[in-house]
Design a protein around this motif. Structure first.
Motif, PDB file in Angstrom:
ATOM      1  N   HIS A 157       0.819  -1.173  -0.015  1.00 47.85           N
ATOM      2  CA  HIS A 157      -0.006  -0.038   0.021  1.00 47.85           C
ATOM      3  C   HIS A 157       0.963   1.254  -0.105  1.00 47.85           C
ATOM      4  N   SER A 158       1.911   1.277   0.464  1.00 45.50           N
ATOM      5  CA  SER A 158       2.950   2.232   0.550  1.00 45.50           C
ATOM      6  C   SER A 158       3.322   2.736  -0.815  1.00 45.50           C
ATOM      7  N   GLU A 159       3.891   1.534  -1.295  1.00 45.35           N
ATOM      8  CA  GLU A 159       4.450   1.983  -2.789  1.00 45.35           C
ATOM      9  C   GLU A 159       3.396   2.282  -3.678  1.00 45.35           C
ATOM     10  N   ALA A 160       2.171   1.875  -3.335  1.00 44.23           N
ATOM     11  CA  ALA A 160       0.995   2.375  -4.472  1.00 44.23           C
ATOM     12  C   ALA A 160       0.681   3.733  -4.044  1.00 44.23           C
ATOM     13  N   ALA A 161       0.713   4.096  -2.787  1.00 40.76           N
ATOM     14  CA  ALA A 161       0.490   5.635  -2.346  1.00 40.76           C
ATOM     15  C   ALA A 161       1.451   6.520  -3.031  1.00 40.76           C
TER      16      ALA A 161
END
Length: 78
Positions: free
Chosen positions: A14-18
């Motif tokens: 989720h961090s990479e997507a954000a």
């Protein structure tokens, strides 16, 4: 980088997507994209959705339940 080193895989995902969503906003805004355009609103909305996913994953990892405070970015979308 700390997120990639210390967070569980779901939070990292989720961090990479954000981060990618935020990065997608950089060039259009730097090139003069105005807040009043639908493209701007779409980019910010996409980022907010990814950031919400990150927050939820982080809260789940910490075992935090209940409503979130401070969701969204008041004033960013006119």
């Amino acid at each position: 980088m700390e997120m990639f080193i210390t967070a569980p895989p779901d939070v990292v995902r989720h961090s990479e997507a954000a981060y990618k969503s935020l990065r997608n906003m950089k060039d259009p805004i730097a090139n003069g994209l105005l807040q009043t355009t639908s493209e701007y609103r779409d980019l910010v909305s996409a980022f907010e959705m990814k950031l919400q996913g990150l927050r939820s994953a982080m809260r789940a990892d910490l075992g935090v339940t209940g409503p979130e405070a401070g969701v969204g970015f008041p004033g960013i979308i006119p």
